[in-house]
Design an enzyme around this catalytic site. Structure first.
Site, PDB file in Angstrom:
ATOM      1  N   HIS A 184      -6.804 -11.159  -1.815  1.00 44.24           N
ATOM      2  CA  HIS A 184      -6.260 -10.746  -0.513  1.00 44.24           C
ATOM      3  C   HIS A 184      -7.118 -11.351   0.592  1.00 44.24           C
ATOM      4  O   HIS A 184      -8.206 -10.871   0.875  1.00 44.24           O
ATOM      5  CB  HIS A 184      -6.251  -9.221  -0.429  1.00 44.24           C
ATOM      6  CG  HIS A 184      -5.445  -8.672   0.716  1.00 44.24           C
ATOM      7  ND1 HIS A 184      -5.013  -9.438   1.772  1.00 44.24           N
ATOM      8  CD2 HIS A 184      -4.975  -7.407   0.960  1.00 44.24           C
ATOM      9  CE1 HIS A 184      -4.321  -8.670   2.616  1.00 44.24           C
ATOM     10  NE2 HIS A 184      -4.278  -7.449   2.136  1.00 44.24           N
ATOM     11  N   TYR A 222      -8.142  -8.192   6.907  1.00 46.18           N
ATOM     12  CA  TYR A 222      -9.174  -7.567   6.067  1.00 46.18           C
ATOM     13  C   TYR A 222     -10.346  -8.550   5.903  1.00 46.18           C
ATOM     14  O   TYR A 222     -10.383  -9.595   6.558  1.00 46.18           O
ATOM     15  CB  TYR A 222      -8.550  -7.080   4.753  1.00 46.18           C
ATOM     16  CG  TYR A 222      -7.511  -6.008   5.052  1.00 46.18           C
ATOM     17  CD1 TYR A 222      -7.918  -4.763   5.550  1.00 46.18           C
ATOM     18  CD2 TYR A 222      -6.149  -6.257   4.940  1.00 46.18           C
ATOM     19  CE1 TYR A 222      -6.980  -3.794   5.902  1.00 46.18           C
ATOM     20  CE2 TYR A 222      -5.210  -5.287   5.293  1.00 46.18           C
ATOM     21  CZ  TYR A 222      -5.637  -4.062   5.766  1.00 46.18           C
ATOM     22  OH  TYR A 222      -4.723  -3.100   6.130  1.00 46.18           O
ATOM     23  N   THR A 282       0.841  -1.197   0.000  1.00 44.15           N
ATOM     24  CA  THR A 282       0.000   0.000   0.000  1.00 44.15           C
ATOM     25  C   THR A 282       0.874   1.244   0.000  1.00 44.15           C
ATOM     26  O   THR A 282       1.724   1.405   0.872  1.00 44.15           O
ATOM     27  CB  THR A 282      -0.922  -0.008   1.244  1.00 44.15           C
ATOM     28  OG1 THR A 282      -1.862  -1.063   1.092  1.00 44.15           O
ATOM     29  CG2 THR A 282      -1.675   1.309   1.394  1.00 44.15           C
ATOM     30  N   ASN A 307      -4.047 -10.411   6.624  1.00 44.72           N
ATOM     31  CA  ASN A 307      -3.822  -9.150   7.342  1.00 44.72           C
ATOM     32  C   ASN A 307      -5.059  -8.504   7.948  1.00 44.72           C
ATOM     33  O   ASN A 307      -5.139  -7.273   8.056  1.00 44.72           O
ATOM     34  CB  ASN A 307      -3.089  -8.153   6.434  1.00 44.72           C
ATOM     35  CG  ASN A 307      -1.678  -8.635   6.105  1.00 44.72           C
ATOM     36  OD1 ASN A 307      -1.129  -9.469   6.806  1.00 44.72           O
ATOM     37  ND2 ASN A 307      -1.097  -8.126   5.030  1.00 44.72           N
ATOM     38  N   ASN A 329      -4.305  -5.763  12.595  1.00 38.18           N
ATOM     39  CA  ASN A 329      -5.729  -5.423  12.498  1.00 38.18           C
ATOM     40  C   ASN A 329      -6.594  -6.264  13.446  1.00 38.18           C
ATOM     41  O   ASN A 329      -7.776  -6.512  13.187  1.00 38.18           O
ATOM     42  CB  ASN A 329      -6.245  -5.521  11.062  1.00 38.18           C
ATOM     43  CG  ASN A 329      -5.788  -4.340  10.214  1.00 38.18           C
ATOM     44  OD1 ASN A 329      -5.652  -3.230  10.724  1.00 38.18           O
ATOM     45  ND2 ASN A 329      -5.530  -4.576   8.934  1.00 38.18           N
ATOM     46  N   ARG A 359      -3.395 -14.680  -0.966  1.00 35.37           N
ATOM     47  CA  ARG A 359      -2.481 -14.351   0.135  1.00 35.37           C
ATOM     48  C   ARG A 359      -3.184 -14.603   1.458  1.00 35.37           C
ATOM     49  O   ARG A 359      -4.321 -14.160   1.657  1.00 35.37           O
ATOM     50  CB  ARG A 359      -2.061 -12.880   0.045  1.00 35.37           C
ATOM     51  CG  ARG A 359      -1.142 -12.437   1.176  1.00 35.37           C
ATOM     52  CD  ARG A 359      -0.703 -10.983   1.041  1.00 35.37           C
ATOM     53  NE  ARG A 359       0.727 -10.898   0.797  1.00 35.37           N
ATOM     54  CZ  ARG A 359       1.556 -10.095   1.492  1.00 35.37           C
ATOM     55  NH1 ARG A 359       1.108  -9.321   2.453  1.00 35.37           N
ATOM     56  NH2 ARG A 359       2.832 -10.060   1.207  1.00 35.37           N
TER      57      ARG A 359
HETATM   58  C1  PHB Z   1      -2.043  -0.951   4.963  1.00 33.77           C
HETATM   59  O1  PHB Z   1      -2.479  -0.110   4.196  1.00 33.77           O
HETATM   60  O2  PHB Z   1      -1.567  -0.666   6.062  1.00 33.77           O
HETATM   61  C2  PHB Z   1      -2.076  -2.366   4.567  1.00 33.77           C
HETATM   62  C3  PHB Z   1      -2.788  -2.739   3.433  1.00 33.77           C
HETATM   63  C4  PHB Z   1      -2.821  -4.060   3.066  1.00 33.77           C
HETATM   64  C5  PHB Z   1      -2.177  -5.002   3.837  1.00 33.77           C
HETATM   65  C6  PHB Z   1      -1.485  -4.643   4.951  1.00 33.77           C
HETATM   66  C7  PHB Z   1      -1.440  -3.307   5.318  1.00 33.77           C
HETATM   67  O3  PHB Z   1      -2.246  -6.285   3.513  1.00 33.77           O
END
Ligand code: PHB
Length: 370
Positions: free
Chosen positions: A184, A189, A31, A187, A244, A236
């Site tokens: 994705h 999300y 990002t 992380n 998060n 991923r």
């Molecule tokens: C972020 O923007 O901090 C971010 C985005 C995607 C990711 C990890 C961090 O997989």
């Protein structure tokens, strides 16, 4: 290690789905929050940044929201409007002209958002109405980091609409000229929020048992595979990641089961974040989860998580991974594979310019030849 060794495993080719990769040094999704406003549209500067890094075995694009609802930070690019597709076409053309290959990472942030970033100021959506404790975002250039409020739990009959958002993103990525896509599911999300036990307290067919928690990710994978063909799709995951505010009580079982189903679908690769986020693997890599995935998943295995060139050589050499994605070193070194090949010194990254801003810390890192 100073190198230039003709037998360097980092420079053995690898067939990933339909792509022939010239080396094992891949660029992580990163990002950078530099899309044009309004509209979160990729621009000429973004194209230059990616083209500078075209010597990567494969570039995986920064996380890209598949819908307005999927957006979680100011200035991240999307793949849901005609302008965004045209912007990304500039990027893929520039990378291809420079001899590279690029996948798009398809992203829905779920609860990692804020009403100020959502259409009509709505509440962000999630598997369950649980706020991600301590997680933050930023909603504008001068907002600073802001707390993330409690999300709204998706209704059962809304879940197919999430699959549709990913499917449309996959179609649009194809129109924009990418070589493939990465889902994705890492992380913290949206897909990871469903996968992991603590953020998914649902009692319908999308929560509870492992089979239920992995259902949405598998539906998304099936839908994206129909658009792209299984050989052009990767995913991923971050089984032990806590970034998060996510946590799974049994990552060996959850991610081993997920990997077995992904293997049945036959996608090209799984990219595994083998630590928490940004290189925190002080206690070692989560080998039992890695083993559980590799026991059942026979496609490409891409390792991620603060690897050095020599650690990548060792693990590839021992057959512990096929490929490695590098994040922060690729931000600071557009010619990272060549530097690894020569054992050359690396430029240092400046973390104050990771997210947002202009050309500084983005397209001005020198290559050796500059
Ligand atoms: C972020 O923007 O901090 C971010 C985005 C995607 C990711 C990890 C961090 O997989």
């Amino acid at each position: 290690m100073s190198n230039d060794n003709p037998n360097d495993v980092l420079f053995e080719t690898f067939t990933l789905g339909k792509l022939s990769l010239p080396n094992r040094v891949l660029m992580s999704p990163l990002t950078r929050s530099r899309s044009s406003q309004p509209g979160d549209i990729p621009n000429a500067m973004n194209a230059q940044y990616y083209a500078q890094r075209a010597s990567a075995g494969l570039i995986i694009s920064e996380a890209t929201q598949v819908s307005p609802q999927g957006k979680g930070y100011a200035f991240t690019p999307g793949i849901h409007s005609a302008e965004q597709i045209a912007g990304w076409k500039q990027v893929t053309d520039a990378v291809h002209q420079a001899g590279g290959r690029i996948h798009m990472q398809l992203w829905h942030v779920g609860r990692i958002s804020h009403p100020d970033l959502q259409p009509d100021g709505r509440q962000p959506v999630a598997p369950s109405a649980i706020a991600p404790e301590g997680a933050k975002t930023f909603v504008s250039a001068d907002s600073g980091m802001v707390d993330i409020p409690e999300p709204r739990a998706l209704e059962t009959d809304e879940v197919p609409g999430i699959v549709e958002q990913f499917r449309i993103g996959a179609e649009n990525a194809k129109t924009a000229g990418f070589d493939g896509v990465e889902i994705h599911a890492a992380n913290g999300y949206l897909l990871d929020q469903f996968l992991k036990s603590d953020s998914n307290q649902r009692t319908d067919e999308y929560g509870g048992s492992v089979e239920n928690r992995i259902r949405l990710t598998l539906m998304v994978t099936e839908a994206v595979t129909k658009v792209w063909g299984k050989e052009n799709v990767g995913i991923r995951v971050s089984p032990t990641g806590s970034f998060n505010a996510v946590h799974d009580q049994n990552p060996v079982e959850t991610f081993g089961t997920l990997a077995r189903h992904l293997n049945d679908i036959g996608i090209a690769y799984i990219e595994v974040v083998e630590d928490s986020f940004q290189g925190n693997h002080a206690d070692g890599r989560p080998q039992s989860v890695i083993d559980a995935i590799q026991a059942v998943f026979k496609g490409g295995y891409i390792a991620n998580g603060a690897y050095t060139a020599d650690e990548a050589r060792t693990r590839i050499g021992k057959g512990q991974c096929d490929l490695v994605t590098f994040g922060r070193p690729f931000i600071a070194n557009p010619d990272l594979p060549e530097r690894f090949r020569l054992g050359a010194e690396l430029n240092k990254w400046d973390d104050s310019t990771f997210y947002g801003g202009d050309a500084k810390g983005y397209i001005d890192y020198p290559a050796l030849a500059d």
